[in-house]
Design an enzyme around this catalytic site. Structure first.
Site, PDB file in Angstrom:
ATOM      1  CG  ASP A 127      -4.709 -50.290  23.069  1.00 28.36           C
ATOM      2  OD1 ASP A 127      -5.702 -50.760  22.275  1.00 28.36           O
ATOM      3  OD2 ASP A 127      -4.385 -49.168  23.265  1.00 28.36           O
ATOM      4  CB  CYS A 136     -14.402 -46.377  35.784  1.00 24.91           C
ATOM      5  SG  CYS A 136     -15.907 -47.204  35.682  1.00 24.91           S
ATOM      6  CD  GLU A 151      -8.540 -52.597  19.965  1.00 23.16           C
ATOM      7  OE1 GLU A 151      -9.494 -52.263  20.532  1.00 23.16           O
ATOM      8  OE2 GLU A 151      -7.379 -52.197  19.320  1.00 23.16           O
ATOM      9  CB  CYS A 161     -16.647 -52.054  37.128  1.00 18.61           C
ATOM     10  SG  CYS A 161     -17.100 -50.603  36.161  1.00 18.61           S
ATOM     11  CG  ASP A 179      -2.889 -46.007  24.988  1.00 20.76           C
ATOM     12  OD1 ASP A 179      -4.097 -46.036  24.418  1.00 20.76           O
ATOM     13  OD2 ASP A 179      -2.037 -45.267  24.745  1.00 20.76           O
ATOM     14  CB  CYS A 197     -14.236 -49.759  33.600  1.00 19.99           C
ATOM     15  SG  CYS A 197     -13.341 -49.874  35.359  1.00 19.99           S
TER      16      CYS A 197
END
Length: 295
Positions: free
Chosen positions: A70, A252, A165, A235, A262, A232
């Site tokens: 990230d 979360c 990304e 989950c 991050d 998250c």
């Protein structure tokens, strides 16, 4: 075709068209057949770069575990397999920042004087001020480039795949000034954010990873960036309330998972890269790019 000859241990000469033999310092061995030479100049002086044909083939898959990265502003890069972020040191010291601010103000006064009294012609003192600013800027660029090369080389060499990304840096760093009819808001804050994003150069990092992963037997896998900072990693639920105010902590609201924001995003990026294999379907890019086929 330019001719190159070595004159001593660290010095050589190249024959350039219309210039003749020009001396230069050998910072490293050439290690291949010279295809072209590019002469450039910045604030620190003249430089020459050689395009070399080494005949190197893409490396075999290294079979190492993958990772997600990230790229941010507060933290330059957070790798999913690490517990601490990688932070780029300030590219300019406090003394250099103070000096740069003084020189910029001095340049403004000298340019205004030149327009008013010299018909816009630059004086020797103004050109000297511009040269000093260029020297500081070149020093800043060299430090940024050094950190970027070390970061991307380590990622490509030590991981089987690198998930990042698929960002549109141009749109992210567009100005918030607006127009005369519709002026923008929070212009100064957006300017500082743009400067922080460009200082970490995510586009240049992606460019370097694209060829370094091929050299070291790794795989670059860009993934859609939608809600990576709000999803998250445990989950899989995306909720903006899990990261209130875009802070540094992530909690979360569904399962209670707590982590650095991050790092949580980097784990989510790795999961997407592992699951999709680097698919950029529904990408934010206006014209999706595809890698060129390997001969």
């Amino acid at each position: 075709m330019s001719k190159v000859r070595k004159t001593s241990g660290h010095w050589g000469q190249i024959r350039l068209p219309k210039l003749g033999w020009v001396s230069f310092r050998l910072s490293r061995t050439l290690g291949g057949t010279i295809r072209n030479a590019t002469v450039s100049r910045d604030g620190t002086g003249w430089h020459i770069a050689f395009g070399i044909h080494t005949g190197r083939t893409p490396g075999a898959p290294n079979s190492k575990p993958g990772c997600g990265v990230d790229f941010g502003v507060a933290t330059s890069a957070y790798v999913s397999t690490e517990t601490e972020p990688r932070v780029m040191a300030p590219t300019l010291t406090k003394v250099e920042l103070t000096r740069l601010k003084y020189l910029e103000q001095q340049k403004g006064r000298q340019v205004a004087y030149a327009k008013k009294h010299n018909g816009g012609m630059y004086s020797k003192r103004l050109r000297a001020t511009i040269a000093q600013i260029a020297r500081i800027k070149a020093r800043q660029s060299n430090r940024r480039t050094d950190f970027t090369h070390k970061l991307t080389t380590g990622l490509a060499k030590n991981h089987g795949f690198v998930g990042i990304e698929d960002l549109r840096v141009t749109s992210m760093t567009s100005s918030a000034r607006g127009t005369a009819d519709r002026p923008g808001r929070n212009i100064r804050q957006k300017t500082g954010l743009n400067r922080g994003i460009l200082d970490n150069c995510p586009g240049e990092r992606r460019r370097q990873l694209s060829y370094q992963c091929e050299i070291y037997g790794s795989d670059l896998r860009p993934v859609p960036p939608f809600h990576t900072s709000q999803t998250c990693a445990k989950c899989g639920r995306a909720d903006p309330e899990s990261r209130p105010g875009c802070g540094r902590s992530f909690t979360c609201v569904n399962c209670g998972h707590e982590d650095d924001a991050d790092h949580n995003a980097s784990v989510e990026i790795e999961a997407r890269a592992r699951r999709t294999g680097g698919s950029v379907t529904n990408s934010t890019r206006r014209r999706p790019t595809a890698p060129s086929p390997v001969s």
